[in-house]
Design an enzyme around this catalytic site. Structure first.
Site: not given
Ligand SMILES: NC(=O)C[C@H](N)C(=O)O
Length: 497
Positions: A2
């Site tokens: 993100c």
């Molecule tokens: N991918 C990320 O950094 C954010 C979170 N773990 C999600 O899957 O929503």
């Protein structure tokens, strides 16, 4: 993966520039959200932007997280695999936000701060975050113990503006990486006394001794008499268990990419494969963990070599972007390494399936299993010298490169996960005596494989990958040949011109 962008300013809301917003979106193409929080009446403004690449939970989870009752905000970039030793089910960002809100509600300002820090200490997994705890008027931020996610900051003392971001806005020396080694907090508004003071809090609440990266105490014990590392040694079994467990978290339950068409094979994971020992063992173990219906892409990158898939002209065309992404890392060496990871993560190139001509291919996987940077240096100074070198190397692993690598790879809307850098596996590696891993005292004749990374080589033998078990180590920039493209630049540490 993100993107995080948080600006503390005394004036009106402050949003990222067009270019920076594009870079943040590249990291999190599924969603962009923004919350503007007012720290106190007439005081500072906190503009929080998050972009999301959604992986966890059975529903899509938008960010930033916002608690309308308290006014607290969380920007979360990461994967919490465990909280307080328990596996996280559902969306991890939601779980973390709940945890922090609970800790905040549990006491008066000072206790709340301690509670929030303890909550963050209980998280296992890679992450970077910014959390504004409105009740205590405090901004918390940081990166996990090993720095597997990027977070940079920029502070302008004159205007009082403070910015946290996953990627820097420009190649300006004012941008610095958020240092590892703790969780940071900064009082805001009335509580700050208008100071720009940021405080660091240790990963270990009780100031526990000589921990490496806040994870474990290095085992310096020497080998007992006639000790020898062989295929039947307990450390080979332990490594297999630890690595499989780490991989299980990283390759199971990956949602299907949103736009993926159903006619293609179901491939959600790719392994960045240099052909070397570490990544080949990962690929082999991943195959064991996934059902046959799931494909695994193996991505290899090469530059201007007989099987060209990144021509020099294309490398040049992306140069500016890569230089901006890796900043504040700024040497030729950084660039060579980053090119290899950047183009590998793009996942585009020629694919040779058995019996068919090579064809253009783009991986549908949004998730990569990366390889580790292991402490493998052989020291000629005997056991004590070796142990010191290993200790130093392990301590440095993260500090140097992981933020840079995260920025180079996340650019393609992919998430990179490092199975060798799981806290539990790292703790095991730190706490296992050196001779149970590399055993320089005994030659190849007894175990069948060389001493450097012997425990991993023995595991490769056990997995039936003999060629891999005997593979020599090559640094990424030489394996991928990026370092050879620009032969006139002999000095690796020359600044990028
Ligand atoms: N991918 C990320 O950094 C954010 C979170 N773990 C999600 O899957 O929503």
């Amino acid at each position: 993966m993100c993107g995080i962008h948080v600006v503390l300013s005394s004036s009106s809301p402050h949003t990222p520039s067009h270019d920076l917003a594009t870079r943040l979106r590249n990291r999190g193409p599924d969603h962009l959200g923004r919350i503007v929080a007012h720290v106190g009446p007439g005081a500072e403004t906190l503009t929080c932007t998050s972009t999301v690449l959604a992986f966890r939970g059975n529903h899509f989870t938008a960010q930033p997280f916002y608690d309308s009752q308290t006014g607290s905000v969380l920007c979360w970039n990461g994967e919490a695999w465990r909280i307080a030793g328990r596996e996280v089910e559902g969306n991890d960002g939601e779980a973390i936000f709940g945890l922090l809100a609970g800790a905040s509600a549990s006491g008066a300002a000072l206790d709340a701060r301690g509670g929030i820090l303890d909550a963050l200490r209980s998280v296992e997994g890679p992450f970077a975050f910014a959390y504004f705890d409105k009740p205590s008027q405090t901004l918390f931020f940081g990166r996990d113990r090993l720095g597997r996610r990027s977070l940079v900051f920029c502070q302008d003392e004159a205007s009082g503006t403070f910015i946290l971001s996953s990627v820097p806005e420009s190649c300006d020396p004012a941008w610095k990486e958020v240092e590892l080694g703790g969780i940071y907090h900064r009082p805001l508004g009335a509580t700050s006394g208008n100071s720009l003071t940021v405080s660091r809090n240790d990963w270990q609440a009780d100031g526990q001794g000589d921990l490496i990266s806040g994870i474990g105490v290095f085992n310096v014990s020497g080998p007992p008499k006639a000790a020898c590392l062989t295929a039947s040694s307990p450390s080979v079994r332990s490594l297999r268990q630890q690595l499989s467990e780490s991989l299980r978290f990283r390759v199971w339950n990956i949602p299907k990419p949103p736009m993926e068409d159903d006619t293609r094979d179901d491939t959600r994971v790719a392994v960045l494969l240099s052909g070397g020992l570490d990544c080949s063992v990962l690929a082999r173990l991943t195959r064991e963990l996934l059902d046959d219906g799931y494909g695994i892409d193996l991505l290899t990158v090469a530059f201007e070599n007989p099987r060209v898939n990144v021509p020099y002209s294309e490398t040049l065309a992306h140069r500016k972007e890569v230089v901006s992404l890796i900043y504040p890392h700024d040497t030729e060496m950084d660039l060579w390494k980053a090119y290899a990871l950047y183009f590998a993560a793009r996942g585009q190139g020629l694919c040779a399936e058995a019996g068919a001509p090579e064809a253009q291919y783009t991986t549908p996987a949004r998730l990569f299993g990366g390889y580790a940077r292991h402490a493998t240096d052989f020291s000629r100074e005997g056991h004590a010298g070796l142990v010191n070198k290993l200790k130093l190397d392990i301590g440095r692993v993260a500090k140097r490169n992981l933020g840079r690598d995260d920025r180079a790879m996340a650019h393609w809307g992919k998430e990179v996960r490092f199975p060798y850098l799981d806290e539990r596996l790292v703790r095991w590696a730190i706490e296992t005596p050196a001779w149970e891993k590399c055993d320089f005292a005994n030659g190849e004749d007894i175990s069948g494989v060389e001493a450097v990374k012997r425990v991993l080589r023995l595991l490769a033998l056990e997995l039936g990958t003999e060629g891999v078990a005997r593979e020599k180590k090559r640094a990424i920039q030489f394996g991928a040949r990026t370092a050879k493209m620009e032969t006139s630049k002999a000095n690796n540490f020359t600044k990028i011109s």
